[in-house]
Design an enzyme around this catalytic site. Sequence first.
Site, PDB file in Angstrom:
ATOM      1  N   ASP A  46       0.291  -0.363 -18.111  1.00  0.00           N
ATOM      2  CA  ASP A  46      -0.379  -0.646 -16.664  1.00  0.00           C
ATOM      3  C   ASP A  46      -0.077   1.002 -16.006  1.00  0.00           C
ATOM      4  O   ASP A  46       1.040   1.196 -15.509  1.00  0.00           O
ATOM      5  CB  ASP A  46       0.629  -1.622 -15.723  1.00  0.00           C
ATOM      6  CG  ASP A  46      -0.298  -1.754 -14.554  1.00  0.00           C
ATOM      7  OD1 ASP A  46      -0.587  -2.956 -14.407  1.00  0.00           O
ATOM      8  OD2 ASP A  46      -0.379  -0.955 -13.627  1.00  0.00           O
TER       9      ASP A  46
ATOM     10  N   ARG B 291      -7.560  -6.117  -9.800  1.00  0.00           N
ATOM     11  CA  ARG B 291      -8.032  -6.869 -11.047  1.00  0.00           C
ATOM     12  C   ARG B 291      -7.375  -8.241 -10.999  1.00  0.00           C
ATOM     13  O   ARG B 291      -6.104  -8.162 -11.068  1.00  0.00           O
ATOM     14  CB  ARG B 291      -8.118  -5.930 -12.189  1.00  0.00           C
ATOM     15  CG  ARG B 291      -8.581  -6.764 -13.393  1.00  0.00           C
ATOM     16  CD  ARG B 291      -8.752  -5.814 -14.487  1.00  0.00           C
ATOM     17  NE  ARG B 291      -7.405  -5.931 -15.464  1.00  0.00           N
ATOM     18  CZ  ARG B 291      -7.195  -5.858 -16.737  1.00  0.00           C
ATOM     19  NH1 ARG B 291      -8.384  -5.507 -17.562  1.00  0.00           N
ATOM     20  NH2 ARG B 291      -6.021  -5.924 -17.251  1.00  0.00           N
TER      21      ARG B 291
ATOM     22  N   ASP C  52       1.677   0.879 -12.492  1.00  0.00           N
ATOM     23  CA  ASP C  52       3.208   0.505 -12.360  1.00  0.00           C
ATOM     24  C   ASP C  52       3.671   1.809 -13.016  1.00  0.00           C
ATOM     25  O   ASP C  52       4.993   2.073 -12.542  1.00  0.00           O
ATOM     26  CB  ASP C  52       3.246  -0.788 -13.422  1.00  0.00           C
ATOM     27  CG  ASP C  52       3.244  -1.992 -12.557  1.00  0.00           C
ATOM     28  OD1 ASP C  52       3.082  -1.926 -11.455  1.00  0.00           O
ATOM     29  OD2 ASP C  52       3.206  -3.133 -13.533  1.00  0.00           O
TER      30      ASP C  52
HETATM   31  C1  PRP Z   1      -6.101  -1.171 -13.150  1.00  0.00           C
HETATM   32  C2  PRP Z   1      -6.946   0.155 -13.127  1.00  0.00           C
HETATM   33  C3  PRP Z   1      -8.239  -0.245 -12.912  1.00  0.00           C
HETATM   34  C4  PRP Z   1      -8.257  -1.640 -13.582  1.00  0.00           C
HETATM   35  C5  PRP Z   1      -9.040  -1.587 -15.087  1.00  0.00           C
HETATM   36  O1  PRP Z   1      -5.960  -1.470 -11.776  1.00  0.00           O
HETATM   37  O2  PRP Z   1      -6.323   1.202 -12.514  1.00  0.00           O
HETATM   38  O3  PRP Z   1      -8.365  -0.295 -11.442  1.00  0.00           O
HETATM   39  O4  PRP Z   1      -7.073  -2.273 -13.585  1.00  0.00           O
HETATM   40  O5  PRP Z   1      -9.305  -2.804 -15.406  1.00  0.00           O
HETATM   41  P1  PRP Z   1     -10.941  -3.196 -15.552  1.00  0.00           P
HETATM   42  O6  PRP Z   1     -11.655  -2.138 -16.199  1.00  0.00           O
HETATM   43  O7  PRP Z   1     -10.762  -4.326 -16.490  1.00  0.00           O
HETATM   44  O8  PRP Z   1     -11.462  -3.517 -14.332  1.00  0.00           O
HETATM   45  P2  PRP Z   1      -5.258  -2.797 -11.190  1.00  0.00           P
HETATM   46  O9  PRP Z   1      -5.995  -3.929 -10.941  1.00  0.00           O
HETATM   47  O10 PRP Z   1      -4.041  -3.011 -12.231  1.00  0.00           O
HETATM   48  O11 PRP Z   1      -4.693  -2.556  -9.881  1.00  0.00           O
HETATM   49  P3  PRP Z   1      -3.532  -1.339  -9.438  1.00  0.00           P
HETATM   50  O12 PRP Z   1      -4.328   0.039  -9.504  1.00  0.00           O
HETATM   51  O13 PRP Z   1      -3.440  -1.586  -7.931  1.00  0.00           O
HETATM   52  O14 PRP Z   1      -2.256  -1.582 -10.464  1.00  0.00           O
HETATM   53  N1  URA Z   2      -5.048  -1.863 -16.342  1.00  0.00           N
HETATM   54  C1  URA Z   2      -4.065  -0.779 -16.668  1.00  0.00           C
HETATM   55  O1  URA Z   2      -3.434  -0.238 -15.809  1.00  0.00           O
HETATM   56  N2  URA Z   2      -4.018  -0.841 -18.102  1.00  0.00           N
HETATM   57  C2  URA Z   2      -4.783  -1.382 -19.015  1.00  0.00           C
HETATM   58  O2  URA Z   2      -4.684  -1.082 -20.112  1.00  0.00           O
HETATM   59  C3  URA Z   2      -5.972  -2.117 -18.502  1.00  0.00           C
HETATM   60  C4  URA Z   2      -5.990  -2.243 -17.202  1.00  0.00           C
END
Ligand code: PRP
Ligand code: URA
Length: 239
Positions: A198, A102, A201
């Site tokens: 997150d 995202r 993370d």
């Molecule tokens: C997070 C989560 C989703 C997304 C949700 O991933 O795991 O994929 O954000 O957000 P949205 O509903 O607003 O699209 P992130 O983009 O942080 O990537 P990551 O899993 O690589 O940390």
């Molecule tokens: N992605 C996450 O990991 N946490 C949130 O709250 C939103 C997006």
Amino acid sequence: MPVNVSQHPLVAHKLAILRDKRTEPKKFRELVRELTWLLGYEAMADLATAPEEIETPLEPMTAARLEPRVGLIPILRAGLGMVDAMLELLPTAEVWHIGLYRDERTLKPVEYYNKLPDAATVQVCLVLDPMLATGGSAAATIDILKQWGAARVKQVSLIAAPEGVATLTSAHPDVDIHVAALDSHLNERGYIVPGLGDAGDRQFGTFAGPASVPGRGSDDETAEVVRRLQRNLDEAARP
Ligand code: PRP
Ligand code: URA
């Protein structure tokens, strides 16, 4: 299609520990796995079965076998932590990874990995992602799966925001959503409140310092994206 929020007390209990900021990555990963197991069990409750003649040591009988071929679609990277539990429930499932992150300013999903073959190889797809925040990542993944030819899609997440549920149901009204909790709202940075922070993370121990605290700081463009989602939600709720 309404969102299915698990009412199971074990789910509520495990989710409380998952949300707690003191929960370390090892325990966090265990809980993601246990919660996925419980949610997966609920999400697959309506899968079709076909009769099959078998013989027990005592006599022949008509038993039931799961009919559809099922694909698990973890959204990288946070969805990875949900795969093993689903494979325990359904060892013959296929796993197809979709890589999206995202964009933290626009909150729009950016695709970076997709190795789906030309035509769908499964009938039912379970999209796995712990967080359904704006719903952008889930909606984009389901666009890809429908173009691929998936006949039926279910979204399995641990926590959803109302804004994300609204986005996903308006883009894909036929998709069942299964979650452990439906939280209050998104903050100005698009994080679910109260949420858990997150999910990537916290699973992988990649907390990158104060700048990545989900509640801290905001950007005008990001805040406007969130306000627009919240306005859409309010308008949809008006009689
Ligand atoms: C997070 C989560 C989703 C997304 C949700 O991933 O795991 O994929 O954000 O957000 P949205 O509903 O607003 O699209 P992130 O983009 O942080 O990537 P990551 O899993 O690589 O940390
Ligand atoms: N992605 C996450 O990991 N946490 C949130 O709250 C939103 C997006």
